[in-house]
Write a protein that holds these residues in place. Structure first.
Motif, PDB file in Angstrom:
ATOM      1  N   PHE A 281       0.968  -1.090   0.099  1.00  0.00           N
ATOM      2  CA  PHE A 281       0.091  -0.025  -0.064  1.00  0.00           C
ATOM      3  C   PHE A 281       0.916   1.294   0.017  1.00  0.00           C
ATOM      4  O   PHE A 281       1.744   1.327   0.883  1.00  0.00           O
ATOM      5  N   ASN A 282       0.859   2.010  -0.920  1.00  0.00           N
ATOM      6  CA  ASN A 282       1.548   3.248  -1.236  1.00  0.00           C
ATOM      7  C   ASN A 282       0.382   4.353  -1.388  1.00  0.00           C
ATOM      8  O   ASN A 282      -0.042   4.735  -2.318  1.00  0.00           O
ATOM      9  N   GLY A 283       0.189   5.095  -0.303  1.00  0.00           N
ATOM     10  CA  GLY A 283      -0.678   6.509  -0.371  1.00  0.00           C
ATOM     11  C   GLY A 283       0.015   7.619   0.786  1.00  0.00           C
ATOM     12  O   GLY A 283       1.154   7.634   0.755  1.00  0.00           O
ATOM     13  N   ASN A 284      -1.023   8.321   1.258  1.00  0.00           N
ATOM     14  CA  ASN A 284      -0.672   9.480   2.016  1.00  0.00           C
ATOM     15  C   ASN A 284      -1.627   9.962   3.039  1.00  0.00           C
ATOM     16  O   ASN A 284      -2.787   9.532   2.718  1.00  0.00           O
ATOM     17  N   LEU A 285      -1.207  10.470   3.834  1.00  0.00           N
ATOM     18  CA  LEU A 285      -1.936  10.945   4.898  1.00  0.00           C
ATOM     19  C   LEU A 285      -1.905  12.667   4.801  1.00  0.00           C
ATOM     20  O   LEU A 285      -0.886  13.195   4.986  1.00  0.00           O
ATOM     21  N   ASP A 286      -3.075  13.108   4.029  1.00  0.00           N
ATOM     22  CA  ASP A 286      -3.030  14.639   4.138  1.00  0.00           C
ATOM     23  C   ASP A 286      -3.595  15.439   5.440  1.00  0.00           C
ATOM     24  O   ASP A 286      -4.505  15.074   5.918  1.00  0.00           O
ATOM     25  N   LEU A 287      -2.517  16.217   5.656  1.00  0.00           N
ATOM     26  CA  LEU A 287      -2.842  16.955   7.142  1.00  0.00           C
ATOM     27  C   LEU A 287      -3.867  17.995   7.023  1.00  0.00           C
ATOM     28  O   LEU A 287      -4.393  18.450   8.004  1.00  0.00           O
ATOM     29  N   GLY A 288      -4.140  18.448   5.720  1.00  0.00           N
ATOM     30  CA  GLY A 288      -5.032  19.546   5.721  1.00  0.00           C
ATOM     31  C   GLY A 288      -4.813  20.720   6.297  1.00  0.00           C
ATOM     32  O   GLY A 288      -5.706  21.535   6.750  1.00  0.00           O
ATOM     33  N   ILE A 289      -3.361  20.977   6.133  1.00  0.00           N
ATOM     34  CA  ILE A 289      -3.102  22.421   6.686  1.00  0.00           C
ATOM     35  C   ILE A 289      -2.973  23.491   5.893  1.00  0.00           C
ATOM     36  O   ILE A 289      -2.840  23.557   4.795  1.00  0.00           O
ATOM     37  N   ASP A 290      -3.657  24.787   6.459  1.00  0.00           N
ATOM     38  CA  ASP A 290      -3.824  25.816   5.739  1.00  0.00           C
ATOM     39  C   ASP A 290      -2.509  26.535   5.931  1.00  0.00           C
ATOM     40  O   ASP A 290      -2.767  27.664   6.829  1.00  0.00           O
ATOM     41  N   ASP A 291      -1.749  26.405   5.437  1.00  0.00           N
ATOM     42  CA  ASP A 291      -0.354  27.190   5.523  1.00  0.00           C
ATOM     43  C   ASP A 291      -0.072  27.554   3.900  1.00  0.00           C
ATOM     44  O   ASP A 291       0.662  26.775   3.426  1.00  0.00           O
ATOM     45  N   PRO A 292       0.133  28.699   3.790  1.00  0.00           N
ATOM     46  CA  PRO A 292       0.728  28.996   2.175  1.00  0.00           C
ATOM     47  C   PRO A 292       2.117  28.803   2.229  1.00  0.00           C
ATOM     48  O   PRO A 292       2.905  28.587   1.158  1.00  0.00           O
ATOM     49  N   ALA A 293       2.882  28.512   3.117  1.00  0.00           N
ATOM     50  CA  ALA A 293       4.415  28.549   3.372  1.00  0.00           C
ATOM     51  C   ALA A 293       4.646  26.814   2.936  1.00  0.00           C
ATOM     52  O   ALA A 293       5.506  26.545   2.641  1.00  0.00           O
ATOM     53  N   ILE A 294       3.645  26.087   2.952  1.00  0.00           N
ATOM     54  CA  ILE A 294       3.721  24.540   2.910  1.00  0.00           C
ATOM     55  C   ILE A 294       3.156  24.321   1.563  1.00  0.00           C
ATOM     56  O   ILE A 294       1.925  24.482   1.282  1.00  0.00           O
ATOM     57  N   ARG A 295       3.949  23.473   0.753  1.00  0.00           N
ATOM     58  CA  ARG A 295       3.594  22.945  -0.494  1.00  0.00           C
ATOM     59  C   ARG A 295       2.537  21.834  -0.511  1.00  0.00           C
ATOM     60  O   ARG A 295       2.661  21.159   0.663  1.00  0.00           O
ATOM     61  N   MET A 296       2.274  21.451  -1.468  1.00  0.00           N
ATOM     62  CA  MET A 296       1.049  20.273  -1.398  1.00  0.00           C
ATOM     63  C   MET A 296       1.764  19.006  -0.934  1.00  0.00           C
ATOM     64  O   MET A 296       1.252  18.072  -0.133  1.00  0.00           O
ATOM     65  N   GLU A 297       3.015  18.653  -1.294  1.00  0.00           N
ATOM     66  CA  GLU A 297       3.706  17.504  -1.173  1.00  0.00           C
ATOM     67  C   GLU A 297       4.292  17.668   0.429  1.00  0.00           C
ATOM     68  O   GLU A 297       4.523  16.424   1.011  1.00  0.00           O
ATOM     69  N   GLU A 298       4.508  18.576   0.759  1.00  0.00           N
ATOM     70  CA  GLU A 298       4.843  19.060   2.168  1.00  0.00           C
ATOM     71  C   GLU A 298       3.978  18.866   3.291  1.00  0.00           C
ATOM     72  O   GLU A 298       4.020  18.591   4.501  1.00  0.00           O
ATOM     73  N   ASN A 299       2.489  18.969   2.688  1.00  0.00           N
ATOM     74  CA  ASN A 299       1.290  18.889   3.485  1.00  0.00           C
ATOM     75  C   ASN A 299       0.977  17.308   3.734  1.00  0.00           C
ATOM     76  O   ASN A 299      -0.181  17.072   4.354  1.00  0.00           O
ATOM     77  N   ARG A 300       1.748  16.389   3.230  1.00  0.00           N
ATOM     78  CA  ARG A 300       1.217  14.938   3.149  1.00  0.00           C
ATOM     79  C   ARG A 300       2.469  14.300   3.833  1.00  0.00           C
ATOM     80  O   ARG A 300       3.677  14.479   3.803  1.00  0.00           O
ATOM     81  N   ILE A 301       1.998  13.066   4.523  1.00  0.00           N
ATOM     82  CA  ILE A 301       2.958  12.200   5.105  1.00  0.00           C
ATOM     83  C   ILE A 301       2.704  10.954   4.185  1.00  0.00           C
ATOM     84  O   ILE A 301       1.721  10.330   3.976  1.00  0.00           O
ATOM     85  N   GLN A 302       3.888  10.373   3.580  1.00  0.00           N
ATOM     86  CA  GLN A 302       3.746   9.347   2.682  1.00  0.00           C
ATOM     87  C   GLN A 302       3.435   8.236   3.471  1.00  0.00           C
ATOM     88  O   GLN A 302       4.030   7.744   4.648  1.00  0.00           O
ATOM     89  N   LEU A 303       2.651   7.075   3.050  1.00  0.00           N
ATOM     90  CA  LEU A 303       2.248   5.804   3.833  1.00  0.00           C
ATOM     91  C   LEU A 303       3.091   4.857   2.867  1.00  0.00           C
ATOM     92  O   LEU A 303       2.368   4.572   1.971  1.00  0.00           O
TER      93      LEU A 303
END
Length: 461
Positions: A281-303
């Protein structure tokens, strides 16, 4: 047969049309005052004149352009949102006459989403008349709004309205005296995440729990909405793509929905592995952080989970012993990871499911007295690859890339056929080594050694 005949007739017709209906005049002619590059005639009709494009008028060469020298010819502003930075450009008039210079920031078409706004720049003075052989300095100040997303933005500065002539209309003028502008918005994320990914081996039917520490370093509250991402990488089996062994229903996510400034929070991820599940299983945990300094890939934790089902029986290996001598058995397993570590050097937020083995040796006289004489734990540690994604205020933390567990057993051997039986726990792969003779055939490097006689079996958590 009819099909081939039809193809032949069609080919003859095309050839006849090319030979008899088209002809071209080799030398250019003129009709009136318009130059004509080609005369095309069709059978049964008058000749049609096709003119060449209008050439560049004589006299408009590079020698007639204003001669200006720009230093530098490219500017790169590295700023944080809300920060102001100033740079200077020098314009030297290499012409024989005075030149009026008026710097203007212009957005280039088709620049994509990362185009610097004209309002970000202030130029002083707004214009200047530069005498022949003299120079003038222009100050450029850029200010990026507070809510600007991190990234590289581009634009262009023109000094005059002079353009290169083109034979065809252009969507954007090709200015001559230009200076490239780039604004690199480099903002530090206001939220710190303890780990960029979670990688583990899971057994079907098991339950596992992971925690992710987050900290708000900003001045305003942050909203979080952690959830399993909608997309996942495909999984392939023996017959091509297959359904992943886990889906959104296999996960339970809990944690804070609002993180006050300067506060820490913990997000808990629980995984319930279905019975008989196997694969990757290769997915991600999306933290849903509203921070313009964080890009989409940095807003996720790879699983990254490798799931297997424990075999009902153990592994067996037959071997022969020819003399009366001691036997040494070494079983080893490696766990690969890349997790931040605390100041004390222990891995952070990783389940301590150490691999273990239920091992037996059966010889001519039945089961031998197999004794665990040594347990070795070896690891590989570096100082961290991405300080922005580590937990803590200082750059660089220890990260462990892998741990190896080595179990050494001893028994007294005698001539005859022997059978090694191993039931692995909490691991999908292991290595074995059987040594005959010698008091200590596999000393290894005992960085951490358990006392003799202590068993190496651990229960699954």
């Amino acid at each position: 047969m009819k099909h081939n005949t039809g193809k032949g007739i069609f080919a003859i017709m095309v050839l006849f049309f090319i030979i008899t209906t088209c002809s071209a005049v080799e030398s250019p002619v003129s009709i009136g005052s318009a130059p004509v590059g080609m005369m095309v005639s069709a059978a049964g009709s008058e000749a049609i004149a096709i003119p060449f494009p209008e050439p560049t008028p004589s006299g408009e060469s590079s020698a007639s352009y204003t001669k200006l020298e720009l230093t530098p010819s490219y500017m790169n502003f590295v700023v944080e949102p809300g920060e102001k930075k100033e740079m200077t450009v020098t314009v030297r008039n290499r012409d024989t006459k005075s030149v009026h210079v008026q710097p203007i920031v212009r957005q280039q078409p088709y620049g994509g989403p990362y185009v610097a706004e004209n309002s970000w720049f202030v130029i002083t003075p707004a214009s200047a008349d530069i005498p022949a052989g003299e120079s003038a300095k222009f100050s450029m100040t850029t200010t990026v709004p507070e809510d600007t997303v991190r990234g590289s933005y581009s634009s262009m500065l023109t000094l005059t309205d002079e353009t290169y002539p083109t034979p065809y209309p252009q969507p954007f003028p090709n200015y001559i005296h230009t200076l490239g502008l780039s604004v690199s918005v480099a903002s530090s994320p206001v939220i710190l995440i303890s780990t960029p990914f979670i990688s583990d081996q899971l057994e079907s039917g098991g339950e596992y729990s992971y925690t992710i520490d987050v900290k708000n370093k900003g001045k305003t509250p942050l909203a979080l909405n952690a959830r399993i991402g909608d997309e996942s990488y495909p999984s392939y089996g023996s017959y091509g793509p297959q359904a992943p062994p886990l889906d959104a229903k296999s996960f339970t996510v809990s944690g804070p929905f609002n993180l006050p400034p300067g506060q820490n929070g913990t997000i808990t991820l629980k995984v319930n592995v279905p019975q008989n599940a196997s694969g990757y299983f290769n997915g991600n945990l999306d933290l849903g952080i509203d921070d313009p300094a964080i890009r989409m890939e940095e807003n996720r934790i790879q699983l990254n989970f490798q799931i297997w089902k424990q075999p009902e029986g153990g592994f067996s290996k037959k071997f022969m012993v020819t003399t009366q001598e001691p036997l040494s058995l070494e079983l080893s397993s490696s766990m690969y990871m890349m997790m931040p570590m605390t100041e004390t050097g222990t891995p952070r937020d990783i389940p301590r499911r150490e691999p273990s083995f239920d091992a037996t040796l059966t010889g001519p006289d039945g089961n031998a007295n197999l004794v665990l004489v040594e347990k070795v734990i070896k690891g590989s540690v570096n100082l961290g690859n991405d300080p922005m994604q580590t937990n803590g205020d200082r750059p660089g933390q220890y990260q462990e890339s892998g741990t190896q567990y080595i179990f050494t057993y001893s028994a007294q051997g005698r001539p005859g056929e022997w059978t090694l039986a191993v039931m692995p726990r909490n691991t999908q792969s292991f290595e074995y080594k059987i040594s005959q003779g010698g008091d200590n055939p596999s000393p290894g490097f005992p960085w951490f050694t358990l006392p003799s006689g202590q068993t190496g079996n651990t229960t699954r958590k």
